[in-house]
Motif scaffolding. Structure first.
Motif, PDB file in Angstrom:
ATOM      1  N   ILE A 104     -15.514 -76.244 -49.139  1.00  0.00           N
ATOM      2  CA  ILE A 104     -16.478 -76.794 -48.398  1.00  0.00           C
ATOM      3  C   ILE A 104     -17.520 -75.415 -47.858  1.00  0.00           C
ATOM      4  N   GLY A 105     -18.896 -75.675 -48.042  1.00  0.00           N
ATOM      5  CA  GLY A 105     -19.641 -74.649 -47.812  1.00  0.00           C
ATOM      6  C   GLY A 105     -20.992 -75.335 -47.009  1.00  0.00           C
ATOM      7  N   GLY A 106     -21.738 -74.526 -46.469  1.00  0.00           N
ATOM      8  CA  GLY A 106     -22.796 -75.259 -45.831  1.00  0.00           C
ATOM      9  C   GLY A 106     -24.253 -74.422 -46.128  1.00  0.00           C
ATOM     10  N   GLY A 107     -25.409 -75.046 -45.822  1.00  0.00           N
ATOM     11  CA  GLY A 107     -26.781 -74.460 -46.444  1.00  0.00           C
ATOM     12  C   GLY A 107     -26.853 -72.980 -46.459  1.00  0.00           C
ATOM     13  N   SER A 108     -26.206 -72.177 -45.581  1.00  0.00           N
ATOM     14  CA  SER A 108     -26.363 -70.906 -45.153  1.00  0.00           C
ATOM     15  C   SER A 108     -25.102 -70.162 -45.821  1.00  0.00           C
ATOM     16  N   THR A 109     -24.418 -70.794 -46.318  1.00  0.00           N
ATOM     17  CA  THR A 109     -23.202 -69.968 -47.271  1.00  0.00           C
ATOM     18  C   THR A 109     -23.896 -69.217 -48.363  1.00  0.00           C
ATOM     19  N   ALA A 134     -19.030 -65.172 -47.739  1.00  0.00           N
ATOM     20  CA  ALA A 134     -17.918 -65.096 -48.537  1.00  0.00           C
ATOM     21  C   ALA A 134     -18.023 -63.863 -49.564  1.00  0.00           C
ATOM     22  N   ALA A 135     -17.856 -62.768 -49.196  1.00  0.00           N
ATOM     23  CA  ALA A 135     -17.959 -61.464 -50.166  1.00  0.00           C
ATOM     24  C   ALA A 135     -16.955 -60.715 -50.475  1.00  0.00           C
ATOM     25  N   GLY A 136     -16.675 -60.084 -51.533  1.00  0.00           N
ATOM     26  CA  GLY A 136     -15.620 -59.289 -51.969  1.00  0.00           C
ATOM     27  C   GLY A 136     -14.203 -60.073 -51.809  1.00  0.00           C
ATOM     28  N   THR A 193     -11.154 -62.001 -38.714  1.00  0.00           N
ATOM     29  CA  THR A 193     -11.600 -62.228 -37.218  1.00  0.00           C
ATOM     30  C   THR A 193     -13.050 -61.731 -37.008  1.00  0.00           C
ATOM     31  N   ALA A 194     -13.465 -61.895 -35.843  1.00  0.00           N
ATOM     32  CA  ALA A 194     -14.917 -61.637 -35.399  1.00  0.00           C
ATOM     33  C   ALA A 194     -14.985 -60.261 -35.761  1.00  0.00           C
ATOM     34  N   GLY A 195     -13.932 -59.206 -35.364  1.00  0.00           N
ATOM     35  CA  GLY A 195     -14.174 -58.096 -35.498  1.00  0.00           C
ATOM     36  C   GLY A 195     -14.178 -57.566 -36.948  1.00  0.00           C
ATOM     37  N   GLY A 223     -14.717 -65.375 -37.366  1.00  0.00           N
ATOM     38  CA  GLY A 223     -15.964 -65.219 -36.708  1.00  0.00           C
ATOM     39  C   GLY A 223     -17.091 -66.076 -37.227  1.00  0.00           C
ATOM     40  N   LYS A 224     -18.181 -65.493 -37.453  1.00  0.00           N
ATOM     41  CA  LYS A 224     -19.386 -66.337 -37.869  1.00  0.00           C
ATOM     42  C   LYS A 224     -19.248 -66.593 -39.593  1.00  0.00           C
ATOM     43  N   ASN A 225     -18.778 -65.547 -40.142  1.00  0.00           N
ATOM     44  CA  ASN A 225     -18.640 -65.798 -41.592  1.00  0.00           C
ATOM     45  C   ASN A 225     -17.060 -66.118 -42.088  1.00  0.00           C
ATOM     46  N   PHE A 226     -17.032 -66.651 -43.174  1.00  0.00           N
ATOM     47  CA  PHE A 226     -15.549 -66.677 -43.560  1.00  0.00           C
ATOM     48  C   PHE A 226     -14.828 -65.437 -43.841  1.00  0.00           C
ATOM     49  N   CYS A 227     -15.362 -64.492 -44.579  1.00  0.00           N
ATOM     50  CA  CYS A 227     -14.794 -63.092 -44.882  1.00  0.00           C
ATOM     51  C   CYS A 227     -15.961 -62.192 -45.690  1.00  0.00           C
ATOM     52  N   ALA A 228     -16.119 -61.292 -44.979  1.00  0.00           N
ATOM     53  CA  ALA A 228     -17.244 -60.435 -45.485  1.00  0.00           C
ATOM     54  C   ALA A 228     -16.486 -59.319 -46.201  1.00  0.00           C
ATOM     55  N   GLY A 229     -15.277 -59.449 -46.870  1.00  0.00           N
ATOM     56  CA  GLY A 229     -14.674 -58.363 -47.715  1.00  0.00           C
ATOM     57  C   GLY A 229     -13.734 -57.467 -47.020  1.00  0.00           C
TER      58      GLY A 229
END
Length: 273
Positions: A135-140, A120-122, A31-33, A69-75
């Motif tokens: 599927i990714g984007g230029g900023s992935t 997409a970290a950790g 989630t965004a949190g 949120g703005k990322n897929f998952c930051a870990g």
């Protein structure tokens, strides 16, 4: 849930994390949190929903993994790690729950699509590597991220990454905690396609819906064959392929597909299920 409590099991009909439409089961893993960290609740309800697929209680043809949120998952939620009264016990439970989710992805035996926006970290990188279509984007961007907090990988990263990019490159990526750009991820076979950032989720969903609309038994069988490819000899694998194609020729979707081809019409796989 406080950081010192065990993750609670939630209901699989939690609409924030589990939705179903057009034959696609969409699961939100963050989630965004908390910095788009892996969601304990999302993983719990996602695991339950995937087990319902495996048991025939959900009729879907593809799984789509997204972040809210703005990322897929930051870990993982590192702040929760730090606040736990007993870190080893807490981390083991978190890892076991995450691994139950990964296992359920495989037990469901349907194609997995990932909308890998932003980081997409950790654990997030681990999940991307379990996708059939990513599927990714230029900023992935991707990063193992475990070494930076003094931990070893989980989610199968040390198993999937060498099989995807090769052993030598996988060792370098993990041991140097390398940040992988979208172009590198595409070149190395981690991402299937790179699109405009604002199109990542729509393109991922279109892929999932196209897969779900097709012959689901064939999709499941193909996924199974691909998962075994690195573990079987050519002759053994040919035998598996022969058995699989023979079996599916007698199933409703296989019959419909062949008859539609001969009849010069589009197959109606949905009616054949």
């Amino acid at each position: 849930m406080t950081s010192t409590q065990s993750p609670q099991i939630a209901q699989s009909d939690s609409p924030e994390f589990v939705t179903e439409s057009d034959g696609v089961l969409t699961l939100a893993v963050s989630t965004a949190g908390a910095g788009n960290s892996l969601s304990d609740e999302g993983i719990a309800v996602g695991t339950q929903a995937l087990r319902e697929v495996a048991r025939g209680k959900r009729d879907v043809g593809a799984v789509l993994l997204v972040g809210l949120g703005k990322n897929f998952c930051a870990g993982g939620n590192v702040r929760a790690f730090a606040a736990a009264d007993d870190r080893p016990t807490y981390l083991r439970e978190i890892a076991d729950n995450f691994h139950a989710f990964v296992g359920a992805l495989y037990e469901a035996e349907i194609p997995v699509v990932v909308a890998a926006k932003g980081w997409a970290a950790g654990a997030g990188m681990s999940l991307v590597l379990h996708a059939d279509v990513a599927i990714g984007g230029g900023s992935t961007k991707m990063r193992p991220a475990y070494r930076g907090i003094g931990l070893t990988p989980d989610g199968g990263l040390t198993w999937t990454l060498p099989r995807t990019v090769g052993a030598a490159r996988a060792r370098q990526i993990i041991l140097t905690d390398r940040v992988i750009s979208a172009d590198e991820a595409l070149q190395w076979g981690i991402l299937s396609e790179v699109v405009a950032d604002d199109e990542i989720e729509s393109v991922a969903r279109a892929n999932a819906e196209a897969i779900a609309a097709g012959p689901r038994s064939a999709n499941s069988g193909t996924k199974h064959l691909l998962s075994l490819a690195s573990e079987t000899s050519l002759l053994d694998h040919l035998a598996l392929e022969g058995r699989s194609i023979s079996e599916r020729s007698g199933l409703p979707e296989g019959i419909e597909g062949v008859d539609a081809f001969v009849g010069k019409r589009a197959p109606e796989f949905g009616k054949a299920r």
